[in-house]
Design an enzyme around this catalytic site. Structure first.
Site, PDB file in Angstrom:
ATOM      1  N   TYR A  20       0.841  -1.174   0.027  1.00  0.00           N
ATOM      2  CA  TYR A  20       0.091  -0.064   0.057  1.00  0.00           C
ATOM      3  C   TYR A  20       0.882   1.479  -0.057  1.00  0.00           C
ATOM      4  O   TYR A  20       0.590   2.169  -0.699  1.00  0.00           O
ATOM      5  CB  TYR A  20      -1.028   0.107   1.045  1.00  0.00           C
ATOM      6  CG  TYR A  20      -1.720   1.189   1.363  1.00  0.00           C
ATOM      7  CD1 TYR A  20      -2.688   1.477   0.717  1.00  0.00           C
ATOM      8  CD2 TYR A  20      -1.411   2.217   2.241  1.00  0.00           C
ATOM      9  CE1 TYR A  20      -3.664   2.192   1.115  1.00  0.00           C
ATOM     10  CE2 TYR A  20      -2.177   3.254   2.580  1.00  0.00           C
ATOM     11  CZ  TYR A  20      -3.316   3.372   1.921  1.00  0.00           C
ATOM     12  OH  TYR A  20      -4.052   4.475   2.172  1.00  0.00           O
ATOM     13  N   LYS A  73       1.141   4.025  -2.853  1.00  0.00           N
ATOM     14  CA  LYS A  73       0.887   5.421  -2.707  1.00  0.00           C
ATOM     15  C   LYS A  73       1.895   6.292  -2.789  1.00  0.00           C
ATOM     16  O   LYS A  73       1.795   7.562  -3.342  1.00  0.00           O
ATOM     17  CB  LYS A  73       0.359   5.889  -1.168  1.00  0.00           C
ATOM     18  CG  LYS A  73      -1.103   5.045  -0.769  1.00  0.00           C
ATOM     19  CD  LYS A  73      -2.059   5.615  -1.766  1.00  0.00           C
ATOM     20  CE  LYS A  73      -3.456   5.079  -1.154  1.00  0.00           C
ATOM     21  NZ  LYS A  73      -4.310   5.576  -2.156  1.00  0.00           N
TER      22      LYS A  73
END
Length: 312
Positions: free
Chosen positions: A173, A177
């Protein structure tokens, strides 16, 4: 960006514009879609309708938001496509063009989580997260930018997270990002001459994903707190101020801008550096830039051990 009506009055910030929002079936994406519609944009509501980990796709969530918008007197159309594929991203944009004849804004909120420590993470836990967040932003940006380049106007908005600083147990993640921020900055640079802006939003809001964070998120807000910033970044007001290549955080009543990457300090050798010269000089000259997340690491570990879910 072309607009109609008085864009400076409340309720008309996006009058005449067409905006596509991914991940718009729930949480922040839904709040953004509803806010855009309330400011008189026509909205393409995209949501594959999956669970937090990316499973169990269904189209009802996107269609439900379209019904909400229509009930409030707005215009919207649902697209239940997987934006981690090139075809899915293209269909989001094509739907806007077919239904409304243009596309003025693309907002990429869609995301999933598969949490695991780096040394245990599998390819099956890495690939879908990166594909949904990072590639899913690329597929929509890629298709939207081609349209906006021709229009010579438009706004791209990616969604990142404070976890771009790093994460203890969500390397997939965090990597995605961080990639979105670099993608946004690249879009800002490459599309500037065509009148297209690109920015990123790093929200701190109560969502299905934040509920699984094992520590309290300071100043956590609601999805509806994030939507006004997105509306502003999509508007002519932001374009006229040349706001592009920026990363903004919204946390309840707080709004903040993140620093652009730049060198902090430098040192020079007489010729090439040797390992011993670096050992002798680097700590006291170039030094290091403290990592804020390391300072919070023990608090996070202790909270996880207690199975705290303060954001649920």
């Amino acid at each position: 960006m072309g607009s109609e009506g008085n864009a400076g009055s409340e309720g008309n910030f996006l009058a005449g514009k067409v905006v596509a929002v991914t991940g718009a079936g729930r949480g922040i994406g839904r709040a953004v879609a509803l806010a855009c519609a309330s400011e008189r944009a026509k909205v393409v509501v995209n949501d594959y309708g999956v669970s937090v980990d990316g499973g169990e796709p269904r189209s009802e969530v996107a269609e439900a938001v379209v019904k909400e918008i229509a009930a409030a007197g707005g215009e919207a159309v649902a697209v239940a496509d997987d934006i981690s594929t090139m075809a899915g991203g293209q269909r989001v944009v094509d739907t806007a063009l077919t239904r409304y004849g243009r596309l003025d804004g693309a907002v990429c909120v869609a995301g999933i989580l598969r949490e695991r420590m780096l040394f245990n993470m599998t390819e099956e836990e890495w690939d879908p997260v990166v594909a949904t967040h990072l590639k899913g932003t690329f597929t929509v940006f890629r298709a939207a930018s081609a349209v906006m380049r021709t229009q010579r106007s438009g706004a791209l908005i990616g969604f990142t997270s404070g976890n771009h600083q790093g994460s203890v147990s969500q390397a997939n993640y965090a990597a995605a990002k961080g990639g979105i921020i670099s993608l946004v900055r690249s879009a800002a640079l490459g599309l500037h001459k065509y009148g297209v802006t690109a920015n990123a939003v790093a929200p701190v809001a109560r969502t299905r994903m934040s509920a699984n964070v094992p520590m309290e998120l300071a100043g956590i807000g609601e999805p509806e707190d994030v939507a006004p910033l997105v509306v502003y970044l999509l508007s002519d007001h932001a374009r006229e101020q040349e706001i592009t290549g920026q990363v903004y955080t919204v946390a309840g009543p707080k709004i903040a801008v993140w620093a652009q990457p730049r060198e902090l300090r430098a040192a020079y050798a007489d010729g090439s550096w040797t390992p011993q010269q670096l050992a002798d000089h680097l700590p006291g000259t170039v030094g290091r830039d403290p990592m804020p997340m390391l300072e919070r690491l023990m608090e996070m570990v202790e909270a996880a051990a207690r199975k705290d879910r303060p954001n649920a």
